[in-house]
Design a protein around this motif. Structure first.
Motif, PDB file in Angstrom:
ATOM      1  N   GLN A   1       0.831  -1.202   0.000  1.00 32.97           N
ATOM      2  CA  GLN A   1       0.000   0.000   0.000  1.00 32.97           C
ATOM      3  C   GLN A   1       0.868   1.254   0.000  1.00 32.97           C
ATOM      4  O   GLN A   1       1.805   1.365   0.794  1.00 32.97           O
ATOM      5  N   SER A   2       0.547   2.180  -0.886  1.00 32.09           N
ATOM      6  CA  SER A   2       1.309   3.416  -0.972  1.00 32.09           C
ATOM      7  C   SER A   2       1.013   4.268   0.253  1.00 32.09           C
ATOM      8  O   SER A   2      -0.130   4.342   0.707  1.00 32.09           O
ATOM      9  N   ILE A   3       2.040   4.943   0.778  1.00 34.18           N
ATOM     10  CA  ILE A   3       1.783   5.795   1.930  1.00 34.18           C
ATOM     11  C   ILE A   3       1.061   7.080   1.503  1.00 34.18           C
ATOM     12  O   ILE A   3       0.632   7.861   2.333  1.00 34.18           O
ATOM     13  N   PHE A   4       0.917   7.275   0.197  1.00 36.92           N
ATOM     14  CA  PHE A   4       0.166   8.441  -0.283  1.00 36.92           C
ATOM     15  C   PHE A   4      -1.318   8.115  -0.495  1.00 36.92           C
ATOM     16  O   PHE A   4      -2.110   9.003  -0.795  1.00 36.92           O
TER      17      PHE A   4
ATOM     18  N   MET B   1       3.217   7.569   7.192  1.00 34.95           N
ATOM     19  CA  MET B   1       3.669   6.207   6.909  1.00 34.95           C
ATOM     20  C   MET B   1       3.217   5.245   8.020  1.00 34.95           C
ATOM     21  O   MET B   1       2.695   4.168   7.739  1.00 34.95           O
TER      22      MET B   1
ATOM     23  N   THR C   1      -0.509   4.517   7.835  1.00 34.77           N
ATOM     24  CA  THR C   1      -0.844   3.521   6.817  1.00 34.77           C
ATOM     25  C   THR C   1      -0.480   2.116   7.309  1.00 34.77           C
ATOM     26  O   THR C   1      -1.259   1.171   7.171  1.00 34.77           O
TER      27      THR C   1
ATOM     28  N   LEU D   1       9.791  -1.016   3.254  1.00 32.08           N
ATOM     29  CA  LEU D   1       9.274   0.113   2.476  1.00 32.08           C
ATOM     30  C   LEU D   1       9.993   0.211   1.130  1.00 32.08           C
ATOM     31  O   LEU D   1      11.230   0.219   1.074  1.00 32.08           O
TER      32      LEU D   1
ATOM     33  N   ASP E   1       6.712   6.238  -6.183  1.00 32.48           N
ATOM     34  CA  ASP E   1       5.872   6.083  -5.000  1.00 32.48           C
ATOM     35  C   ASP E   1       6.673   5.587  -3.791  1.00 32.48           C
ATOM     36  O   ASP E   1       7.800   5.120  -3.925  1.00 32.48           O
ATOM     37  N   LEU E   2       6.066   5.752  -2.621  1.00 29.13           N
ATOM     38  CA  LEU E   2       6.588   5.133  -1.402  1.00 29.13           C
ATOM     39  C   LEU E   2       5.553   4.100  -0.985  1.00 29.13           C
ATOM     40  O   LEU E   2       4.430   4.466  -0.650  1.00 29.13           O
ATOM     41  N   VAL E   3       5.931   2.836  -1.042  1.00 25.44           N
ATOM     42  CA  VAL E   3       4.955   1.770  -0.812  1.00 25.44           C
ATOM     43  C   VAL E   3       5.402   0.888   0.350  1.00 25.44           C
ATOM     44  O   VAL E   3       6.555   0.426   0.382  1.00 25.44           O
ATOM     45  N   ILE E   4       4.473   0.654   1.294  1.00 25.47           N
ATOM     46  CA  ILE E   4       4.780  -0.330   2.334  1.00 25.47           C
ATOM     47  C   ILE E   4       4.545  -1.701   1.714  1.00 25.47           C
ATOM     48  O   ILE E   4       3.431  -2.053   1.361  1.00 25.47           O
ATOM     49  N   LYS E   5       5.617  -2.427   1.503  1.00 30.88           N
ATOM     50  CA  LYS E   5       5.534  -3.717   0.819  1.00 30.88           C
ATOM     51  C   LYS E   5       4.986  -4.775   1.769  1.00 30.88           C
ATOM     52  O   LYS E   5       4.012  -5.446   1.476  1.00 30.88           O
TER      53      LYS E   5
END
Lengths: 222, 107
Positions: free
Chosen positions: A11-14, B1, B4, B24, B97-101
């Protein structure tokens, strides 16, 4: 690590912010209020450009202003002299506004009877570009003394903007600023960008910019 | 972050489990610097369920696709210009993007 397991998130933090931004955009569209997000470096002339824009449009449109720049010298009194509703947003030292803070600002300002709301974002070309505020249009100001190479150094802000205002063209003779180059670099980042060279100080070029904005607002709120 | 990550864990974490690692993905084109993200994370995690959880970052290269000829290429390396046809109208493939994997939890 004997007993461990992996929870897949992907999930993207945006994501949360993007959701908030889309909700705000829908709400503003229903209310027929055009929200414009204005970004620039500190000192590019956001405030002077804003005053010039307000002066040109205040008789034709009902306008509100949300000030978020920590560096801004536009206070409520100066703006209300122009007959424009304004509020100061407190970002608590943050380098950008997110969609939720923008929504709170919109609520506090009371935008139901307004045609155009201008959000003066925090003076910074990095973070504001990454957070969708929910605006219908993104505009940025680049000023001549900053140099024509900025589209190469801060690509994202040029990609997310619909409009690029190039301010302080009155000092062009004193700087090695190449107007053709900046246009070329900016369009390389974003082929759909509308570019307006202006001098907020002398008023040169302001007419083209303000008529464009007026048309955008009028077709949006129709 | 952390907001989420926390909402992703909701209902997933068993009472005897603790979060131990947060993975991340950091996109090249976000401009985010992994070392700074880690520093910020260390201060933000205090007094949260992530207090004893480490942050691992994975670099995601910035790749774009040319809308004219369909070629995929490294955006920064080619200065956002298609090496095949010099096209500049591009769509993003990855690295924006910054994605929590994933989140690793331990008993």
């Amino acid at each position: 690590m004997e007993n461990y397991r992996i929870i897949e998130v992907k999930q993207s933090i945006f994501d949360d912010n993007d959701k908030d931004a889309n909700l705000l955009r829908e709400k503003m569209k229903e209310e027929k209020t055009f929200l414009m997000n204005l970004m620039s470096s500190p000192g590019a002339g956001k405030t002077t450009t804003l005053k010039g824009t307000l002066n040109a449009l205040k008789d034709d449109l009902k306008i509100g202003v949300m000030e978020a720049d920590i560096d801004s010298d536009v206070d409520a009194a100066t703006i209300s002299e122009l007959g424009v509703k304004t509020i100061q947003l407190h970002t608590g030292g943050m380098c950008h506004l997110d969609a939720d803070m923008t929504r709170q600002g919109v609520t506090n300002l009371g935008t139901e009877d307004l045609d155009l709301v201008i959000l003066e974002n925090v003076g910074n070309l990095v973070c504001p570009a990454e957070f969708d505020t929910g605006a219908a249009m993104n505009a940025m100001i680049l000023s001549v003394p900053e140099g024509h190479d900025k589209p190469l150094k801060y690509p994202l802000v040029f990609q997310v903007c619909d409009v690029l205002i190039i301010n302080k063209i009155d000092v062009l003779p004193y700087f090695d600023f190449d107007m053709d180059k900046v246009k070329e670099y900016a369009l390389m980042r974003n082929p759909n960008l509308k570019i307006f060279p202006i001098s907020a100080k002398t008023g040169e070029g302001m007419e083209a910019w303000t008529s464009y904005l007026k048309e955008r607002v009028e077709s949006y709120i129709k | 972050m952390l907001k989420t990550a926390k909402s992703a864990l909701e209902g997933q974490l068993k009472p005897n489990e603790k979060v131990s690692r947060l993975v991340l993905e950091v996109g090249e084109l976000t401009g985010a610097v992994p070392a700074y993200l880690k520093t910020a994370y260390e201060s933000l995690k205090v007094d949260t369920i992530f207090e004893n959880c480490e942050l691992e970052t994975i670099f995601m290269p910035g790749t774009v696709r040319c809308k004219s000829c369909g070629e995929e290429f490294a955006a920064r390396e080619h200065n956002f210009t298609c090496p095949g046809c010099a096209g500049i109208d591009l769509s993003f493939v990855s690295g924006k993007d910054l994605v929590i994997k994933e989140i690793i939890v331990e008993e």
